[in-house]
Motif scaffolding. Structure first.
Motif, PDB file in Angstrom:
ATOM      1  N   LEU A 138       0.803  -3.999 -18.232  1.00 28.60           N
ATOM      2  CA  LEU A 138       1.833  -3.422 -17.848  1.00 28.60           C
ATOM      3  C   LEU A 138       3.613  -4.034 -17.455  1.00 28.60           C
ATOM      4  N   ASN A 139       3.826  -3.008 -16.735  1.00 29.79           N
ATOM      5  CA  ASN A 139       5.437  -2.924 -16.164  1.00 29.79           C
ATOM      6  C   ASN A 139       5.443  -3.480 -14.995  1.00 29.79           C
ATOM      7  N   PHE A 140       6.191  -4.381 -14.583  1.00 32.38           N
ATOM      8  CA  PHE A 140       5.847  -5.445 -13.403  1.00 32.38           C
ATOM      9  C   PHE A 140       7.243  -4.705 -12.902  1.00 32.38           C
ATOM     10  N   SER A 141       8.328  -4.130 -13.009  1.00 32.33           N
ATOM     11  CA  SER A 141       8.897  -3.901 -12.182  1.00 32.33           C
ATOM     12  C   SER A 141       7.537  -2.527 -11.414  1.00 32.33           C
ATOM     13  N   GLN A 142       7.039  -2.445 -11.930  1.00 32.51           N
ATOM     14  CA  GLN A 142       5.991  -0.950 -10.791  1.00 32.51           C
ATOM     15  C   GLN A 142       5.112  -1.738  -9.824  1.00 32.51           C
ATOM     16  N   LEU A 143       4.904  -3.055 -10.686  1.00 33.47           N
ATOM     17  CA  LEU A 143       4.646  -3.532  -9.581  1.00 33.47           C
ATOM     18  C   LEU A 143       5.301  -4.046  -8.578  1.00 33.47           C
ATOM     19  N   LEU A 144       6.811  -4.361  -8.586  1.00 32.01           N
ATOM     20  CA  LEU A 144       7.506  -4.631  -7.432  1.00 32.01           C
ATOM     21  C   LEU A 144       7.673  -3.559  -6.458  1.00 32.01           C
ATOM     22  N   ALA A 145       7.701  -2.492  -7.031  1.00 32.10           N
ATOM     23  CA  ALA A 145       8.187  -0.754  -6.643  1.00 32.10           C
ATOM     24  C   ALA A 145       7.148  -0.427  -5.484  1.00 32.10           C
ATOM     25  N   PHE A 146       5.456  -0.925  -5.795  1.00 31.89           N
ATOM     26  CA  PHE A 146       4.666  -0.599  -5.390  1.00 31.89           C
ATOM     27  C   PHE A 146       4.442  -1.617  -3.866  1.00 31.89           C
ATOM     28  N   HIS A 147       5.181  -2.926  -4.526  1.00 32.05           N
ATOM     29  CA  HIS A 147       4.938  -3.772  -3.143  1.00 32.05           C
ATOM     30  C   HIS A 147       5.812  -3.120  -1.605  1.00 32.05           C
ATOM     31  N   TYR A 148       7.105  -2.443  -2.389  1.00 33.30           N
ATOM     32  CA  TYR A 148       7.884  -2.428  -1.468  1.00 33.30           C
ATOM     33  C   TYR A 148       7.855  -1.235  -0.346  1.00 33.30           C
ATOM     34  N   ASP A 149       7.178  -0.208  -1.516  1.00 35.77           N
ATOM     35  CA  ASP A 149       6.911   0.627  -1.185  1.00 35.77           C
ATOM     36  C   ASP A 149       6.003   0.657  -0.465  1.00 35.77           C
ATOM     37  N   ASN A 150       5.025   0.895   0.055  1.00 37.49           N
ATOM     38  CA  ASN A 150       4.000  -0.511   1.040  1.00 37.49           C
ATOM     39  C   ASN A 150       4.474  -1.211   1.889  1.00 37.49           C
ATOM     40  N   GLY A 151       5.366  -1.431   1.913  1.00 41.26           N
ATOM     41  CA  GLY A 151       5.513  -2.236   3.162  1.00 41.26           C
ATOM     42  C   GLY A 151       3.899  -3.700   3.329  1.00 41.26           C
TER      43      GLY A 151
ATOM     44  N   ASP B 206      -6.478 -13.770   2.637  1.00 47.07           N
ATOM     45  CA  ASP B 206      -6.558 -14.492   4.205  1.00 47.07           C
ATOM     46  C   ASP B 206      -6.034 -14.120   4.971  1.00 47.07           C
ATOM     47  N   GLN B 207      -5.273 -15.141   5.453  1.00 49.99           N
ATOM     48  CA  GLN B 207      -4.201 -15.535   6.695  1.00 49.99           C
ATOM     49  C   GLN B 207      -3.553 -13.756   7.066  1.00 49.99           C
ATOM     50  N   LEU B 208      -3.394 -12.756   6.334  1.00 47.46           N
ATOM     51  CA  LEU B 208      -2.617 -11.936   6.577  1.00 47.46           C
ATOM     52  C   LEU B 208      -3.558 -10.312   7.185  1.00 47.46           C
ATOM     53  N   GLU B 209      -3.016  -9.697   7.632  1.00 48.39           N
ATOM     54  CA  GLU B 209      -3.718  -8.906   8.648  1.00 48.39           C
ATOM     55  C   GLU B 209      -4.077  -7.417   7.506  1.00 48.39           C
ATOM     56  N   PRO B 210      -5.210  -7.185   7.154  1.00 47.33           N
ATOM     57  CA  PRO B 210      -5.428  -6.006   6.223  1.00 47.33           C
ATOM     58  C   PRO B 210      -3.744  -5.288   6.322  1.00 47.33           C
ATOM     59  N   SER B 211      -3.369  -4.463   7.046  1.00 48.99           N
ATOM     60  CA  SER B 211      -2.254  -3.562   7.132  1.00 48.99           C
ATOM     61  C   SER B 211      -0.819  -4.915   6.239  1.00 48.99           C
ATOM     62  N   GLN B 212      -0.779  -5.891   6.186  1.00 46.47           N
ATOM     63  CA  GLN B 212       0.005  -6.655   5.504  1.00 46.47           C
ATOM     64  C   GLN B 212      -0.333  -7.256   4.009  1.00 46.47           C
ATOM     65  N   LYS B 213      -1.239  -6.681   3.504  1.00 48.52           N
ATOM     66  CA  LYS B 213      -1.746  -7.405   1.926  1.00 48.52           C
ATOM     67  C   LYS B 213      -2.328  -6.113   1.523  1.00 48.52           C
ATOM     68  N   MET B 214      -1.928  -5.362   0.314  1.00 50.07           N
ATOM     69  CA  MET B 214      -1.796  -4.467  -0.668  1.00 50.07           C
ATOM     70  C   MET B 214      -2.415  -4.743  -1.715  1.00 50.07           C
ATOM     71  N   ALA B 215      -3.519  -3.718  -2.606  1.00 51.06           N
ATOM     72  CA  ALA B 215      -4.278  -3.708  -3.394  1.00 51.06           C
ATOM     73  C   ALA B 215      -3.123  -2.404  -4.743  1.00 51.06           C
ATOM     74  N   PHE B 216      -3.120  -3.680  -6.407  1.00 59.62           N
ATOM     75  CA  PHE B 216      -2.727  -2.439  -6.688  1.00 59.62           C
ATOM     76  C   PHE B 216      -3.338  -2.861  -7.943  1.00 59.62           C
ATOM     77  N   PRO B 217      -3.789  -1.188  -8.325  1.00 60.27           N
ATOM     78  CA  PRO B 217      -4.589  -1.569  -9.539  1.00 60.27           C
ATOM     79  C   PRO B 217      -3.822  -1.424 -11.157  1.00 60.27           C
ATOM     80  N   ILE B 218      -4.411  -2.095 -11.884  1.00 62.41           N
ATOM     81  CA  ILE B 218      -3.812  -2.361 -12.785  1.00 62.41           C
ATOM     82  C   ILE B 218      -4.930  -1.627 -13.601  1.00 62.41           C
ATOM     83  N   HIS B 219      -4.074  -0.341 -14.205  1.00 67.98           N
ATOM     84  CA  HIS B 219      -5.351   0.719 -15.084  1.00 67.98           C
ATOM     85  C   HIS B 219      -4.281   0.249 -16.597  1.00 67.98           C
ATOM     86  N   GLU B 220      -3.084  -0.053 -16.682  1.00 61.52           N
ATOM     87  CA  GLU B 220      -3.064  -0.093 -18.033  1.00 61.52           C
ATOM     88  C   GLU B 220      -4.085  -1.601 -18.721  1.00 61.52           C
ATOM     89  N   TYR B 221      -3.699  -2.025 -19.664  1.00 61.13           N
ATOM     90  CA  TYR B 221      -4.396  -2.803 -21.466  1.00 61.13           C
ATOM     91  C   TYR B 221      -4.102  -4.396 -19.975  1.00 61.13           C
TER      92      TYR B 221
END
Length: 354
Positions: free
Chosen positions: A232-245, A312-327
């Motif tokens: 995985l490119n970890f910067s893409q994980l970070l960017a996804f986190h920011y982009d989705n608030g 579990d403590q967070l609202e659904p809108s506050q937590k995001m899933a980042f699918p890893i298609h890489e190895y």
């Protein structure tokens, strides 16, 4: 900066998402351009587009036309660079195709350095204190993250990967045979990073150990298990986190499980159906997270607390899933270790620079 490999990042709408990933990799993890036979722009695909499509049920064999943005932003040839930069800042986009008067793509401006998070300013916490009971007797004399893959410790491969991607500040949470890890990595300078250590006096869990990190992170922190092998490119994980608030983002991996028997649907002792060896699809926790600073306030001090409990403590809108298609491989059992040793050169041999 201007793209020098335009043909490599273009694809046709009937090509696959797998082809789009190759185009995105060629553009430095930014974008793929969907064009017609004449080179006219008809859509764009970003890394975020692909991961959201996977969550919707698309596969790597799905077609580009199914996930592309069919109304992409662009500028015409001759537009001044200053105007392009202003437009990109105003629209908050990191890529801008340049078209000629016929609508054909002639160039691409990438501004990832402006809009993407700086990895050097984001801390990384690696959980390296596990007992590794399923890998005994190997882990009786060495900690689990120091088990060798391709002749090198798993943890060294992980740290090298972060260093190569620009991350500098790493905290290792250690417990079992901590002195082995500390003796190998020291302050991290030999590996191109700065390493701090958190010694867990007791089992704290993947989230509980974060309460021991001092000073507390002021930016979103990447948290990773120390037994994960991924491309995985970890910067893409970070960017996804920011982009989705998001306040918390969890890396997830697509997993299929086939039941080796015929499954019988029974109601009131009556057989209502029968499925021969069904295959079930899941997204599983990949042991990779991004957590924003404000979420860390809810982590109890000096208590066992795992990451799923934090989510579990967070609202659904506050937590995001980042699918890893890489190895991706969780090295938890001897079979996983054997597999990692077989596949290391294929997926990581050319990446190593040590």
């Amino acid at each position: 900066m201007f793209c020098e490999t335009l043909e490599e990042i273009c694809l046709r709408p009937d090509q696959t998402i797998s082809d789009a990933i190759a185009c995105i990799d060629a553009s430095g993890g930014e974008i793929a351009l969907v064009t017609d036979e004449a080179g006219g722009l008809i859509g764009t695909i970003t890394d975020g587009d692909i991961r959201r499509a996977i969550l919707r049920g698309c596969t790597l064999e799905s077609l580009a036309r199914e996930i592309m943005n069919s109304h992409p932003r662009f500028v015409t040839k001759g537009t001044r660079v200053a105007e392009i930069a202003t437009l990109m800042r105003r629209e908050y986009v990191g890529q801008m195709p340049i078209l000629d008067s016929r609508g054909v793509v002639v160039d691409l401006v990438l501004a990832g350095e402006i809009f993407s998070p700086d990895p050097g300013k984001h801390p990384v916490v690696i959980m390296a204190g596990g007992l590794g009971t399923r890998l005994r007797p190997i882990t009786e004399s060495i900690p689990k993250p120091m088990v060798l893959i391709g002749g090198r410790p798993i943890l060294e491969l992980i740290i090298e990967q972060f260093a190569n991607q620009g991350f500098r500040c790493i905290t290792l949470c250690v417990n079992h045979l901590a002195e082995v890890i500390e003796g190998h990595f020291g302050d991290g300078k030999a590996f191109g990073v700065e390493i701090e250590y958190v010694r867990e006096a007791k089992r704290m869990g993947t989230a509980g150990a974060l309460s021991l990190v001092s000073p507390a992170p002021s930016k979103p922190v990447i948290v990773m298990n120390g037994d994960i092998l991924t491309a995985l490119n970890f910067s893409q994980l970070l960017a996804f986190h920011y982009d989705n608030g998001a306040l918390a983002t969890m890396g997830v991996n697509h997993f299929q499980y086939q039941i080796p028997y015929g499954v019988v649907d029974i109601k009131d002792h009556q057989i209502h159906g029968f499925v021969e060896k069904p295959v079930y699809d899941f997204f599983v926790n990949a042991g990779l997270y991004v957590v924003s600073p404000q979420v860390l306030d809810s982590v109890p001090e000096d208590e066992f607390f795992d990451m799923p409990s934090l989510f579990d403590q967070l609202e659904p809108s506050q937590k995001m899933a980042f699918p890893i298609h890489e190895y991706w491989l969780d090295i938890g059992k001897h079979d996983d270790l054997d597999r990692a040793s077989r596949e290391y050169e294929t997926f990581f041999g050319a990446r190593s620079n040590r």
